[in-house]
Structure formats: structure tokens, C-alpha cells
Design a protein around this motif. Structure first.
Motif, PDB file in Angstrom:
ATOM      1  N   ASN A  57      -3.858  10.772  30.110  1.00 12.29           N
ATOM      2  CA  ASN A  57      -3.744  12.196  30.430  1.00 12.29           C
ATOM      3  C   ASN A  57      -3.829  12.358  31.950  1.00 12.29           C
ATOM      4  OD1 ASN A  57      -4.149  14.950  30.901  1.00 12.29           O
ATOM      5  ND2 ASN A  57      -5.542  15.204  29.182  1.00 12.29           N
ATOM      6  N   PRO A  58      -2.804  12.912  32.596  1.00 12.78           N
ATOM      7  CA  PRO A  58      -2.815  13.015  34.063  1.00 12.78           C
ATOM      8  C   PRO A  58      -3.916  13.913  34.617  1.00 12.78           C
ATOM      9  CG  PRO A  58      -0.981  14.260  33.142  1.00 12.78           C
ATOM     10  CD  PRO A  58      -1.568  13.461  32.017  1.00 12.78           C
ATOM     11  N   LEU A  59      -4.527  14.745  33.755  1.00  9.99           N
ATOM     12  CA  LEU A  59      -5.592  15.626  34.222  1.00  9.99           C
ATOM     13  C   LEU A  59      -6.974  14.991  34.125  1.00  9.99           C
ATOM     14  CD1 LEU A  59      -4.562  19.085  32.693  1.00  9.99           C
ATOM     15  CD2 LEU A  59      -4.046  18.155  34.954  1.00  9.99           C
ATOM     16  N   THR A  60      -7.101  13.899  33.382  1.00  9.57           N
ATOM     17  CA  THR A  60      -8.416  13.324  33.124  1.00  9.57           C
ATOM     18  C   THR A  60      -9.152  12.969  34.408  1.00  9.57           C
ATOM     19  OG1 THR A  60      -7.828  12.464  30.935  1.00  9.57           O
ATOM     20  CG2 THR A  60      -9.636  11.371  32.084  1.00  9.57           C
ATOM     21  N   ALA A  61      -8.489  12.210  35.279  1.00 12.04           N
ATOM     22  CA  ALA A  61      -9.144  11.763  36.507  1.00 12.04           C
ATOM     23  C   ALA A  61      -9.550  12.939  37.380  1.00 12.04           C
ATOM     24  CB  ALA A  61      -8.223  10.818  37.280  1.00 12.04           C
TER      25      ALA A  61
END
Length: 275
Positions: free
Chosen positions: A222-226
Motif C-alpha cells: 500500500n503506497p500510503l502505509t509508509a
């Protein structure tokens, strides 16, 4: 002649457009913010009460009903609420572009048909409004944090850098969806559902460490996780920015922003025929 037919996809041209139209952008952002609450009894005060109401509801559901506690020894409901609110406000900043994008051109059809207007600034206006509401929520969070917990960590000053990749991704998605929304009228309904799903598969209400190892890998895709994890680290846990991970996120955000802008510029020549 279609005034929107031939437009450059160059980031340099985009920067020139933003600079030359900065007064227009400021005026539209102000109108966007004021217009949202025009006619309501409390006006702009709703921008404070809305996030606080959401915070109260989510905190009750997860910490009281489901007895959720944050991994790492944080058991206080107050601390849980602050952690939850931090991730939620960051996600709301990102999701505003997704939710508003599909209707941007359709809702401003007069700009397409009647005048030569820099349509590419419309997602920027939405982003400016989203940043304003994020700042309001952040101030509310900061006040409650200081009153209930104490002084936040010094890493909170890294927050603008932490949020930059998410802002770029949101802007790129908004350009893309603004274009798709003209040709695919159902895209708004689809994005509304997908945004809700995205909220629950992003580690907002739980840390990645709370998941089984197999799911932790999936969550990392998920690109938002970090970015959400780094937001909490900066605002709550005092962990300094992971520069390697941040640079990867920044490169991804810049790529999404440029691809969304390029798609918008290439497809805008057909707006006048459809709107």
C-alpha cells in the motif's frame, strides 16, 4: 478553436502556470473554503467540530466497543485517540483529492465552454482547501495533545516533509480522476467505495506490527502505509524520518503527480465535446 486542445505536459510548464495564476488559485481556495460552510450557523467552526466528532466516534468504536489497544504498551484511551487522530487527519488530506476529483470538471463546466481558463489549477485548489482543513485538524490535535499528554516530540517539525509524498500522490490522482470523471460518469461512485476500502486497509486504526507477518508484506504494498507510519512517528513517537524510505515515497509521489498531470493535459481537448 478549442482553447484546451494543445497543452504541454512538461512539469516546467505546470510550474509556470501555477506561478502565473497564483492570485487566481488563492482566490479560488478562499472561495472554496468559505463556500463549504456558507449559510450554516457556525460557519468555519464546523471545520473544528467535524474532525473532533469523527475522532470521538472512531475512538469509542475501537477503544470502547472493540477494546482495541495500540501495540507497544500504549493502553490509555487518550493516547489511543491521539494516535488515531494523527493517522486519520493525514489520510483525509490525501483522500480529499480522490473524492473531489471525479466531479471537478463536470462541476465547473462553464470554465470549459465559455472562457479560456487554466483547468489544471482546479485540483490544486482542492488540495489547497484540503491543506487548510488539515491545518485546522492539526491545531485541534496539538491543543488536546498538550493539554492531555504534554509537549509533543521535536520530530513534529518534520511533518511537512513527511506529508509531501502523500500530497503529490493526491494531486496526481486528482488530475487523473478529474479527466476520467468527464468521460466515465460512474467513476465518482466507484472512487467513493474504493476510498472507504483504502481507509481500512491503510494502517490508521492499527499499526502494521499488529498484523500477522504474511499480511505485513501485503500492507507494505500500500503506497500510503509508509507515509502514515511516518506521520505517527513524527507526531507521537518521536522517531526521526527514515530518509531512504522517504526518498522512495517522494519519487513515487512525484511520478504519480506527473503521470496524472500528463494524462489530464492529453485528454482535456475532449472535455468541451463531452461536458
Amino acid at each position: 478553436m478549442n482553447p484546451h486542445a494543445s497543452k504541454s505536459t512538461s512539469p516546467i510548464q505546470l510550474a509556470k502556470s501555477l506561478v502565473s495564476n497564483r492570485s487566481l488559485i488563492k482566490g479560488l481556495i478562499k472561495r472554496e473554503i468559505i463556500g463549504r460552510y456558507r449559510g450554516s450557523f457556525m460557519g468555519l467552526l464546523w471545520s473544528f467540530f467535524n474532525p473532533l466528532l469523527m475522532l470521538a466516534v472512531y475512538t469509542f468504536v475501537f477503544s470502547v466497543v472493540f477494546k482495541a489497544r495500540w501495540v507497544g504498551g500504549i493502553g490509555s484511551r487518550t493516547e489511543f485517540a491521539m494516535i488515531l487522530f494523527a493517522g486519520l487527519t493525514a489520510f483525509n488530506l490525501f483522500s480529499e483529492g480522490l473524492l473531489r476529483g471525479p466531479s471537478l470538471i463536470l462541476g465547473n463546466a462553464n470554465y470549459v465552454k465559455k472562457v479560456i481558463f487554466p483547468l489544471e489549477i482546479l485540483p490544486v485548489v482542492v488540495l489547497g482547501s484540503a491543506i487548510f482543513h488539515f491545518l485546522v485538524s492539526f491545531v485541534a490535535w496539538l491543543v488536546f495533545y498538550v493539554l492531555l499528554i504534554g509537549t509533543p516530540p521535536a520530530t513534529i517539525f518534520e511533518l511537512p516533509l513527511v506529508l509531501l509524498p502523500m500530497v503529490l500522490m493526491s494531486l496526481g490522482a486528482s488530475w487523473l480522476l478529474a479527466s476520467l470523471g468527464v468521460f466515465l460518469r460512474d467513476i465518482g461512485q466507484i472512487i467513493g467505495v474504493l476510498t472507504m476500502v483504502l481507509m481500512y486497509v491503510t494502517p490508521i486504526f492499527y499499526p502494521v506490527a499488529a498484523l500477522p507477518e504474511d499480511y505485513q508484506f501485503l500492507m507494505s504494498l500500500n503506497p500510503l502505509t509508509a507515509s502514515i507510519e511516518q506521520v505517527r512517528n513524527a507526531m507521537i513517537f518521536g522517531t526521526s524520518l527514515d530518509w531512504t524510505g522517504w526518498l522512495r515515497q517522494l519519487a513515487l509521489g512525484a511520478a504519480v503527480a506527473w503521470l496524472g498531470f500528463a494524462w489530464f493535459q492529453k485528454s482535456r481537448k475532449g472535455f468541451a465535446d463531452v461536458v
